[in-house]
Write an enzyme that holds these catalytic residues in place. Sequence first.
Site: not given
Ligand code: PPS
Length: 296
Positions: A63, A114, A144
């Site tokens: 996340k 991860h 998240s």
């Molecule tokens: N473009 C962009 N800009 C800003 N934030 C973004 C973007 N893309 C993904 N996210 C946010 O990143 C969170 C998901 O993280 P991961 O991709 O690491 O998730 S995972 O662990 O692989 O499932 C998740 O955070 P939260 O919205 O706070 O839940 C996503 O919304």
Amino acid sequence: MQSELEEKRKMLAKLEKVPQPEFEGVSYPSFMPFRKKEAKNVIEDIMNVKSRDSDIIICTYAKSGTHWTYEIVNMLLRNTTELDNKSKMQSMLEAVEDLSVLEGVPSPRIMDTHCLFKYLPKQHKQKKVKIVHMIRNPKDVCVSYYYHCLKDVMINFDGTWEEFFELFMSGKLPYGSWYNYELEMERAANDFPETIFTCYYEDMKKDPIREIKKLADFLGTPCSDDTLEKIAKETSFGNMQKNKFDITVIVDGKGFIYRKGEIGDWKNHFTVAQNEKFDAQYKEEMKDSKYQITFE
Ligand SMILES: Nc1ncnc2c1ncn2[C@@H]1O[C@H](COP(=O)(O)OS(=O)(=O)O)[C@@H](OP(=O)(O)O)[C@H]1O
């Protein structure tokens, strides 16, 4: 390829919940390889993946912006400014289900994990594999991750926010403790400064052009100001939420990766007492760390 992703999504939707696999005191989401092999063997398979000089591995605690980072890295490497809806990240834990698939992926391969740094493919050192590490304010990670765990068929959690907060504090959740993960990454980045690039989620959010430029320099893929601007726009949260194919699936058919993408959502969830408890633990655990995380 889009239809292959659709197929994969349908398959995910049908998966039964099974007990969470565990290795060396850390549990994992029950991805397919874990449904077929002992957790120890799955991790060993990752460590035995044959590295290539051109490999890139995105290393993040869950996340922390993995999918976002992937999209930026992919654009820089493939010299494009469009979201990739044809292929998906090679998540190492999933990819080791069939190593021949991973071996067939053309270079440069972009993988992600991860898992702890010590479980990376052993050859990454000699091959000088480039590692992109994104770190995010752990209070936002916690929030998240809570929403993710409620929806992910590979994770057995249907508790309350209070319960999840305590799991995060104890580190007893899939992929283990945030502190263990990040402190190990910090030591690794000190040991391998040329091959590990760390960026902060919050910096990327506030000044994507500046941060994407730094990443491009690290990857050896410099690009024009115009291209940087286009990549920043294409990978903005709003655009990705709207236009990026999300492989994850929940009952209503929607994916759950692109939820809010904000800095500071923790303020809508943490009670004053939880915040104090978190701050005290953070201060103790990170007392020797040079990471600069502010809780905005
Ligand atoms: N473009 C962009 N800009 C800003 N934030 C973004 C973007 N893309 C993904 N996210 C946010 O990143 C969170 C998901 O993280 P991961 O991709 O690491 O998730 S995972 O662990 O692989 O499932 C998740 O955070 P939260 O919205 O706070 O839940 C996503 O919304």
